[in-house]
Enzyme design. Sequence first.
Site, mmCIF file in Angstrom:
data_model
loop_
_atom_site.group_PDB
_atom_site.id
_atom_site.type_symbol
_atom_site.label_atom_id
_atom_site.label_comp_id
_atom_site.label_asym_id
_atom_site.label_seq_id
_atom_site.Cartn_x
_atom_site.Cartn_y
_atom_site.Cartn_z
ATOM 1 N N GLU A 1 -9.700 -12.033 22.979
ATOM 2 C CA GLU A 1 -8.859 -12.714 21.989
ATOM 3 C C GLU A 1 -9.476 -12.612 20.597
ATOM 4 O O GLU A 1 -8.788 -12.316 19.609
ATOM 5 C CB GLU A 1 -8.679 -14.190 22.370
ATOM 6 C CG GLU A 1 -7.907 -14.432 23.652
ATOM 7 C CD GLU A 1 -8.777 -14.422 24.899
ATOM 8 O OE1 GLU A 1 -8.264 -14.690 25.988
ATOM 9 O OE2 GLU A 1 -9.991 -14.122 24.784
ATOM 10 N N TYR A 2 -10.782 -12.870 20.502
ATOM 11 C CA TYR A 2 -11.463 -12.811 19.219
ATOM 12 C C TYR A 2 -11.453 -11.395 18.649
ATOM 13 O O TYR A 2 -11.297 -11.193 17.439
ATOM 14 C CB TYR A 2 -12.911 -13.297 19.354
ATOM 15 C CG TYR A 2 -13.057 -14.793 19.389
ATOM 16 C CD1 TYR A 2 -12.729 -15.572 18.283
ATOM 17 C CD2 TYR A 2 -13.543 -15.435 20.522
ATOM 18 C CE1 TYR A 2 -12.865 -16.949 18.311
ATOM 19 C CE2 TYR A 2 -13.675 -16.815 20.558
ATOM 20 C CZ TYR A 2 -13.348 -17.569 19.454
ATOM 21 O OH TYR A 2 -13.480 -18.927 19.486
ATOM 22 N N GLU A 3 -11.627 -10.425 19.511
ATOM 23 C CA GLU A 3 -11.665 -9.034 19.064
ATOM 24 C C GLU A 3 -10.352 -8.645 18.396
ATOM 25 O O GLU A 3 -10.339 -8.016 17.326
ATOM 26 C CB GLU A 3 -11.953 -8.108 20.244
ATOM 27 C CG GLU A 3 -12.091 -6.653 19.872
ATOM 28 C CD GLU A 3 -12.547 -5.813 21.048
ATOM 29 O OE1 GLU A 3 -12.615 -4.579 20.887
ATOM 30 O OE2 GLU A 3 -12.840 -6.381 22.131
ATOM 31 N N ASP B 1 -18.315 -9.081 16.513
ATOM 32 C CA ASP B 1 -17.899 -8.740 15.153
ATOM 33 C C ASP B 1 -18.949 -9.187 14.151
ATOM 34 O O ASP B 1 -18.828 -8.914 12.957
ATOM 35 C CB ASP B 1 -16.581 -9.439 14.814
ATOM 36 C CG ASP B 1 -16.766 -10.947 14.704
ATOM 37 O OD1 ASP B 1 -17.250 -11.558 15.687
ATOM 38 O OD2 ASP B 1 -16.473 -11.521 13.639
ATOM 39 N N GLU C 1 -18.195 -19.402 32.287
ATOM 40 C CA GLU C 1 -17.874 -20.160 31.076
ATOM 41 C C GLU C 1 -18.245 -21.619 31.298
ATOM 42 O O GLU C 1 -17.781 -22.243 32.254
ATOM 43 C CB GLU C 1 -16.386 -20.044 30.733
ATOM 44 C CG GLU C 1 -15.919 -20.885 29.574
ATOM 45 C CD GLU C 1 -16.668 -20.578 28.281
ATOM 46 O OE1 GLU C 1 -17.272 -21.522 27.725
ATOM 47 O OE2 GLU C 1 -16.639 -19.414 27.845
ATOM 48 N N ASP D 1 -21.403 -16.799 20.725
ATOM 49 C CA ASP D 1 -21.690 -17.660 19.570
ATOM 50 C C ASP D 1 -22.934 -17.120 18.869
ATOM 51 O O ASP D 1 -23.979 -16.960 19.488
ATOM 52 C CB ASP D 1 -21.934 -19.093 20.050
ATOM 53 C CG ASP D 1 -21.937 -20.096 18.909
ATOM 54 O OD1 ASP D 1 -22.408 -19.747 17.810
ATOM 55 O OD2 ASP D 1 -21.491 -21.232 19.123
ATOM 56 N N ASN E 1 -23.183 -23.107 33.389
ATOM 57 C CA ASN E 1 -23.948 -22.711 32.213
ATOM 58 C C ASN E 1 -24.788 -21.474 32.523
ATOM 59 O O ASN E 1 -25.362 -21.352 33.607
ATOM 60 C CB ASN E 1 -24.854 -23.867 31.777
ATOM 61 C CG ASN E 1 -25.358 -23.695 30.365
ATOM 62 O OD1 ASN E 1 -26.023 -22.713 30.040
ATOM 63 N ND2 ASN E 1 -25.062 -24.658 29.507
ATOM 64 N N LYS F 1 -28.314 -20.239 12.555
ATOM 65 C CA LYS F 1 -29.494 -20.921 12.028
ATOM 66 C C LYS F 1 -30.735 -20.559 12.848
ATOM 67 O O LYS F 1 -30.686 -20.479 14.078
ATOM 68 C CB LYS F 1 -29.284 -22.430 12.042
ATOM 69 C CG LYS F 1 -28.160 -22.883 11.110
ATOM 70 C CD LYS F 1 -28.003 -24.385 11.117
ATOM 71 C CE LYS F 1 -26.880 -24.815 10.163
ATOM 72 N NZ LYS F 1 -26.672 -26.277 10.150
#
Length: 214
Positions: free
Chosen positions: A192-194, A154, A69, A118, A96, A122
Amino acid sequence: MRLKFKPWAKDKLLAHPQYVVHNPEDYKGRWNELFGNDNPVHIEVGTGKGRFITGMALANPDINYIAIEAYESVIVHALDRLIEANLPNLKLLPVNAVDLREFFEKTDVSRVYLNFSDPWPKNRHEKRRLTYASFLNIYEDILPEGGEIHFKTDNRGLFQYSLVSMSQYGMILKDVNLHLHDSEFEGNIMTEYEEKFSKKGSRIYRVEAQFPKR
C-alpha cells in the site's frame, strides 16, 4: 502517523483460526504440518494491511507465506484480504518480531521480507529499526545458511543505514536497486505504501541481502 485503535480487531482475529495462528509456538519446527505440505516458508515482518503478502501468495501457490504484524488493528485488514482470497498458503501471526525465535527453529523459514519498515529516524531509536544488528541476528537464527532478506523502502536514510548495517553484519548485498520502478526488475508486487509513495514520484529502494555461511 497515529495508529487508529480498533477494539473489535482482537475478537475478529480470534474468530478466524483457519487464517490466524494464535499459538505459533506449537508449530515451532513443524510448520509443514500446519500447511499440510513441505513447501518452503517465506515470512514478511511488518506486513501492514497485507497487500504484498497476499499478492505473493496468489502469485506463488507452491510457497507458504506467513505475515507477521504486531498490531492487531493493522493485521485485521490483512485478514479481510485473506478471507476474500481464501488462500491456503498464507497464515497471519499477530506477534512481535523480537519474539520470532520462540516460534521458528533454524531453517523453518526460507526467506524474510521487510517492506517499508518504520524508519525510526531518531538516533536514540536505532535499536528499533528492523535492520538493526539484533534483528539481523534473529533472522539469521531462523533462516538456513545463505538465507536472504529482501528489503524495500522509500526512505533513503533507512536504506543507506540498512546497507551499512547488513554489510557490517557480514551479509552479502545483491541486486541493490536505487530506483526500483525505473529498472528492469520483474515480478514486483507493491505494498500500500509503495503505491502511495511511487505515485508521488518517490524513489523506491530495494536490496537482496544474503547471510554468510558460518
